[in-house]
Design an enzyme around this catalytic site. Structure first.
Site, PDB file in Angstrom:
ATOM      1  N   HIS A  97      82.468 105.786 -56.964  1.00  8.04           N
ATOM      2  CA  HIS A  97      82.677 104.333 -57.003  1.00  8.04           C
ATOM      3  C   HIS A  97      82.784 103.919 -58.474  1.00  8.04           C
ATOM      4  O   HIS A  97      81.789 103.570 -59.108  1.00  8.04           O
ATOM      5  CB  HIS A  97      81.450 103.660 -56.365  1.00  8.04           C
ATOM      6  CG  HIS A  97      81.782 102.508 -55.484  1.00  8.04           C
ATOM      7  ND1 HIS A  97      80.909 102.023 -54.541  1.00  8.04           N
ATOM      8  CD2 HIS A  97      82.863 101.728 -55.388  1.00  8.04           C
ATOM      9  CE1 HIS A  97      81.457 100.991 -53.902  1.00  8.04           C
ATOM     10  NE2 HIS A  97      82.638 100.801 -54.406  1.00  8.04           N
ATOM     11  N   TYR A 151      77.090  98.736 -50.653  1.00  7.77           N
ATOM     12  CA  TYR A 151      77.364  97.729 -49.620  1.00  7.77           C
ATOM     13  C   TYR A 151      76.069  97.262 -48.957  1.00  7.77           C
ATOM     14  O   TYR A 151      75.998  97.103 -47.738  1.00  7.77           O
ATOM     15  CB  TYR A 151      78.309  98.287 -48.544  1.00  7.77           C
ATOM     16  CG  TYR A 151      79.709  98.599 -49.019  1.00  7.77           C
ATOM     17  CD1 TYR A 151      80.139  98.242 -50.299  1.00  7.77           C
ATOM     18  CD2 TYR A 151      80.607  99.251 -48.188  1.00  7.77           C
ATOM     19  CE1 TYR A 151      81.419  98.542 -50.733  1.00  7.77           C
ATOM     20  CE2 TYR A 151      81.899  99.553 -48.614  1.00  7.77           C
ATOM     21  CZ  TYR A 151      82.295  99.198 -49.892  1.00  7.77           C
ATOM     22  OH  TYR A 151      83.572  99.503 -50.311  1.00  7.77           O
ATOM     23  N   ASP A 171      84.494 103.154 -43.535  1.00 11.53           N
ATOM     24  CA  ASP A 171      84.276 103.198 -44.984  1.00 11.53           C
ATOM     25  C   ASP A 171      83.012 102.425 -45.332  1.00 11.53           C
ATOM     26  O   ASP A 171      82.887 101.246 -44.994  1.00 11.53           O
ATOM     27  CB  ASP A 171      85.494 102.566 -45.685  1.00 11.53           C
ATOM     28  CG  ASP A 171      85.308 102.491 -47.190  1.00 11.53           C
ATOM     29  OD1 ASP A 171      85.376 103.541 -47.850  1.00 11.53           O
ATOM     30  OD2 ASP A 171      85.074 101.390 -47.706  1.00 11.53           O
ATOM     31  N   SER A 197      87.343 106.485 -56.085  1.00  8.94           N
ATOM     32  CA  SER A 197      87.850 105.137 -55.856  1.00  8.94           C
ATOM     33  C   SER A 197      87.904 104.488 -57.233  1.00  8.94           C
ATOM     34  O   SER A 197      86.886 104.033 -57.759  1.00  8.94           O
ATOM     35  CB  SER A 197      86.901 104.358 -54.926  1.00  8.94           C
ATOM     36  OG  SER A 197      87.342 103.025 -54.805  1.00  8.94           O
TER      37      SER A 197
END
Length: 269
Positions: free
Chosen positions: A134, A70, A65, A167
């Protein structure tokens, strides 16, 4: 003999993807600011990251993931996964950018397409198995008004992504995400079970569920003498509908312990 997850892969809803019940979250490969963990950590170097991925693979984990938010996670994974791309199911995201210590959100069709094309380049691949929106918390507004889901559906038709979802942060968002898409990533752990209805809907409709914060990001509290890992995974895998729990550890021992515990819970040993 180390217990592994090789024999315990399971379908992720009706995406056609087979995933390990534990996935490896890689925020810690790319970013060490603005993350909510109880303890500080330093980003592993390439050799440590390579060893971690090799260990995950040996333990039967095939789900990884990542996300543009990130930090450099995607860019690092590209070369690290060279030569073994077909052994991994990659989950990435769209919508959140992380720059100069700040998150910024853009769910427009243009940015969605740009983001997926950029992820493909960074990951050095021709397809991403699953792309999730996201969310910034306004789940319904994003799904209804931004055009992000329509763009992901186009990218799926083009074969650039194999499945898509959300998500999110709300039950309503999770339900709409599953009605119109393939998968939802929900928070579900010993402390937080508000999104249970999304998991139940997925089980009833053959949709995929990934769990984030399965161990409450390391903050879980229990009765003295209880094993928080075992209790957490018993809760999760007691729910039909859950495909995989994403755990973002860079500690090889924690990873091995997690796998051993999940294998024990799933095999009833």
């Amino acid at each position: 003999m180390t217990t592994t997850l090789h024999q315990l892969h399971r379908p992720l809803g009706s995406t056609g993807l087979m995933v390990s019940p534990l996935g490896l979250g890689t925020v810690k490969l790319g970013r060490d600011q603005g993350v909510k963990y109880p303890n500080g950590f330093s980003i592993p170097d390439d050799e440590q990251a390579r060893q971690l991925l090799a260990l995950a693979r040996d333990l039967g984990i095939n789900l990884i993931d990542t996300a543009p938010a990130y930090g450099v996670s995607e860019e690092r994974l590209g070369p690290l996964l060279a030569g073994q791309r077909d052994e991994w199911v990659i989950v990435s995201k769209v919508g959140e950018e992380f720059e100069n210590g700040q998150s910024r959100f853009d769910f427009s069709p243009e940015h969605t397409r740009f983001s997926v094309e950029r992820s493909l380049k960074r990951l050095r691949t021709d397809r991403i198995e699953l792309v999730l929106v996201h969310s910034d918390g306004n789940d319904l507004e994003i799904l209804r008004d931004s055009g992000v889901y329509q763009t992901l559906a186009e990218l799926k038709r083009e074969g650039k992504i194999l499945a898509f979802g959300l998500s999110g942060k709300t039950v309503e968002g999770g339900l709409l995400a599953l009605e119109q898409g393939d998968c939802a990533m929900v928070t579900y752990n010993l402390n937080e079970q508000a999104e249970r209805a999304v998991i139940d809907y997925a089980a009833a409709h053959g949709k995929g569920i990934l769990v984030k914060k399965a161990l409450a990001s390391g903050h879980v509290c229990l009765e003295p003498g209880e094993d928080p890992l075992r209790r957490s995974f018993e809760l999760l895998f007691g729910q039909p509908g859950i495909g995989s729990a994403i755990v973002g550890t860079i500690n090889p021992r924690h990873l091995t312990d997690n796998v051993r515990t999940v294998a024990a819970v799933l095999t009833g040993s």
